[in-house]
Scaffold this motif. Structure first.
Motif, PDB file in Angstrom:
ATOM      1  N   TRP A   1       0.832  -1.202   0.000  1.00 22.77           N
ATOM      2  CA  TRP A   1       0.000   0.000   0.000  1.00 22.77           C
ATOM      3  C   TRP A   1       0.871   1.259   0.000  1.00 22.77           C
ATOM      4  N   ASN A   2       1.955   1.225   0.747  1.00 23.42           N
ATOM      5  CA  ASN A   2       2.866   2.370   0.773  1.00 23.42           C
ATOM      6  C   ASN A   2       3.479   2.611  -0.604  1.00 23.42           C
ATOM      7  N   ILE A   3       3.886   1.536  -1.283  1.00 17.23           N
ATOM      8  CA  ILE A   3       4.464   1.679  -2.627  1.00 17.23           C
ATOM      9  C   ILE A   3       3.426   2.238  -3.597  1.00 17.23           C
ATOM     10  N   LEU A   4       2.227   1.680  -3.553  1.00 15.82           N
ATOM     11  CA  LEU A   4       1.170   2.099  -4.479  1.00 15.82           C
ATOM     12  C   LEU A   4       0.809   3.568  -4.302  1.00 15.82           C
ATOM     13  N   THR A   5       0.791   4.035  -3.083  1.00 18.75           N
ATOM     14  CA  THR A   5       0.316   5.388  -2.813  1.00 18.75           C
ATOM     15  C   THR A   5       1.408   6.440  -2.836  1.00 18.75           C
ATOM     16  N   THR A   6       2.675   6.027  -2.813  1.00 17.49           N
ATOM     17  CA  THR A   6       3.750   7.022  -2.867  1.00 17.49           C
ATOM     18  C   THR A   6       4.393   7.103  -4.245  1.00 17.49           C
ATOM     19  N   GLU A   7       4.145   6.105  -5.085  1.00 19.66           N
ATOM     20  CA  GLU A   7       4.636   6.124  -6.458  1.00 19.66           C
ATOM     21  C   GLU A   7       3.438   6.266  -7.411  1.00 19.66           C
ATOM     22  N   ASN A   8       3.714   6.396  -8.698  1.00 14.18           N
ATOM     23  CA  ASN A   8       2.647   6.660  -9.674  1.00 14.18           C
ATOM     24  C   ASN A   8       2.102   5.370 -10.283  1.00 14.18           C
ATOM     25  N   TYR A   9       1.642   4.450  -9.423  1.00 12.78           N
ATOM     26  CA  TYR A   9       1.147   3.171  -9.909  1.00 12.78           C
ATOM     27  C   TYR A   9      -0.372   3.079  -9.929  1.00 12.78           C
ATOM     28  N   LEU A  10      -1.048   3.951  -9.214  1.00 15.00           N
ATOM     29  CA  LEU A  10      -2.509   3.911  -9.169  1.00 15.00           C
ATOM     30  C   LEU A  10      -3.072   4.798 -10.274  1.00 15.00           C
ATOM     31  N   LYS A  11      -3.114   4.207 -11.473  1.00 19.36           N
ATOM     32  CA  LYS A  11      -3.596   4.956 -12.632  1.00 19.36           C
ATOM     33  C   LYS A  11      -4.154   3.981 -13.655  1.00 19.36           C
ATOM     34  N   GLY A  12      -5.110   4.454 -14.448  1.00 16.13           N
ATOM     35  CA  GLY A  12      -5.624   3.668 -15.560  1.00 16.13           C
ATOM     36  C   GLY A  12      -6.271   2.371 -15.125  1.00 16.13           C
ATOM     37  N   ARG A  13      -5.925   1.295 -15.824  1.00 16.36           N
ATOM     38  CA  ARG A  13      -6.467  -0.038 -15.541  1.00 16.36           C
ATOM     39  C   ARG A  13      -5.457  -0.838 -14.727  1.00 16.36           C
ATOM     40  N   ILE A  14      -5.931  -1.383 -13.617  1.00 22.49           N
ATOM     41  CA  ILE A  14      -5.072  -2.111 -12.696  1.00 22.49           C
ATOM     42  C   ILE A  14      -5.596  -3.539 -12.561  1.00 22.49           C
ATOM     43  N   LEU A  15      -4.697  -4.504 -12.713  1.00 23.30           N
ATOM     44  CA  LEU A  15      -5.030  -5.913 -12.505  1.00 23.30           C
ATOM     45  C   LEU A  15      -4.325  -6.389 -11.250  1.00 23.30           C
ATOM     46  N   HIS A  16      -5.108  -6.953 -10.330  1.00 21.64           N
ATOM     47  CA  HIS A  16      -4.566  -7.379  -9.040  1.00 21.64           C
ATOM     48  C   HIS A  16      -4.904  -8.853  -8.825  1.00 21.64           C
ATOM     49  N   PHE A  17      -3.856  -9.684  -8.726  1.00 26.04           N
ATOM     50  CA  PHE A  17      -4.057 -11.103  -8.472  1.00 26.04           C
ATOM     51  C   PHE A  17      -4.121 -11.375  -6.968  1.00 26.04           C
ATOM     52  N   SER A  18      -5.100 -12.186  -6.566  1.00 26.50           N
ATOM     53  CA  SER A  18      -5.268 -12.610  -5.168  1.00 26.50           C
ATOM     54  C   SER A  18      -5.147 -11.424  -4.208  1.00 26.50           C
ATOM     55  N   PRO A  19      -6.041 -10.446  -4.356  1.00 26.93           N
ATOM     56  CA  PRO A  19      -5.910  -9.227  -3.553  1.00 26.93           C
ATOM     57  C   PRO A  19      -6.269  -9.452  -2.089  1.00 26.93           C
ATOM     58  N   SER A  20      -5.529  -8.822  -1.200  1.00 28.09           N
ATOM     59  CA  SER A  20      -5.928  -8.811   0.205  1.00 28.09           C
ATOM     60  C   SER A  20      -7.199  -7.978   0.325  1.00 28.09           C
ATOM     61  N   ARG A  21      -8.057  -8.355   1.260  1.00 27.83           N
ATOM     62  CA  ARG A  21      -9.350  -7.672   1.379  1.00 27.83           C
ATOM     63  C   ARG A  21      -9.180  -6.209   1.764  1.00 27.83           C
TER      64      ARG A  21
END
Length: 257
Positions: free
Chosen positions: A85-105
């Motif tokens: 979560w820290n990586i996702l929210t501090t870098e520019n990864y939360l954009k466009g279409r995101i595919l997440h395998f076996s996501p934590s709830r």
């Protein structure tokens, strides 16, 4: 009754109730109401010594699991979920279409609420709450579909991991990033397709459903062979690790198409 005995008694009662609810109630109902159930238990852990980076709750302490991992009593995040979560929210990864395998709830709930991204989730064996049951070695999506792919603690379960990596490359857009983490060891990748029983896999690979143990360099090589460029994020122990419940040292690979 002392405070310590009271807490132990309450936790025992809570865990017993949780097991009963899992048997009696549909999975979707439990998922939808999990934050409420957890909040009843989480009250016991409120304080100011720690903070969960996912749900932002301040805690007296995390729950230490038998494997020494630290669980947030409110959102259920583990150390690797908080790191992700820290990586996702501090870098520019939360954009466009995101595919997440076996996501934590805990992360699933956060990203499903966002209207600025298209969040697609998959769990092949239906052990997690997800939108699809994609076979990672044959992903039912068009090529060049996703801007970010999250593949945490998945590839060590896949017998034909090279085919899975090729599929990740195929469905990634140009310049897309794939965030990957697995258990790692020093040296070379350790795998043996003759080791097939749960008991032997536990002994050799550390978990009943794992089929190998990667080394960082070994996995990087396989990713590069599929066409990715790869960088490693190394997280060394820091003074605030205990406060946020991180596990260090820790490695995350970023594979870019």
């Amino acid at each position: 009754m002392t405070k310590v005995k009271y807490l132990k008694s309450f936790r025992k009662m809570y865990n017993s109730l949780k097991k009963t609810l899992k048997k009696l109630l549909p999975k979707r109902f439990i998922f939808n109401n999990e934050p409420f159930f957890r909040s009843l238990h989480g009250i016991l852990y409120l304080g100011n010594k720690h903070q969960c980076g996912v749900c932002k709750k301040k805690l007296r302490r995390f729950i230490e699991l038998p494997n020494k991992d630290l669980l947030c009593p409110f959102c259920g995040s583990l150390a690797r979920n908080r790191r992700l979560w820290n990586i996702l929210t501090t870098e520019n990864y939360l954009k466009g279409r995101i595919l997440h395998f076996s996501p934590s709830r805990n992360i699933y709930r956060k990203l499903k609420k966002r209207s600025d991204i298209t969040y697609v989730t998959s769990d092949y064996e239906d052990e997690f709450i997800a939108d699809h049951q994609f076979d990672i070695t044959h992903i039912d999506q068009e090529k060049a579909t996703f801007d970010t792919i999250i593949c945490f603690h998945v590839l060590e379960h896949i017998p034909d991991d090279r085919k899975a990596i090729k599929e990740l490359y195929r469905v990634a857009k140009p310049n897309a990033n794939v965030l990957i983490q697995t258990p790692f060891k020093d040296g070379e990748i350790y795998e043996n397709d003759q080791i097939i029983t749960p008991e032997d896999r536990l002994k050799h690979f550390g978990q009943e459903d794992h089929v190998r143990v990667y080394s960082p360099e070994g996995l990087k090589t396989r990713l590069k062979q599929a066409g990715f460029t790869v960088k490693s994020l190394y997280f060394t122990p820091k003074s605030d690790d205990a406060y946020f419940g991180y596990a260090s040292p820790e490695i995350v690979l970023i594979a870019t198409k």
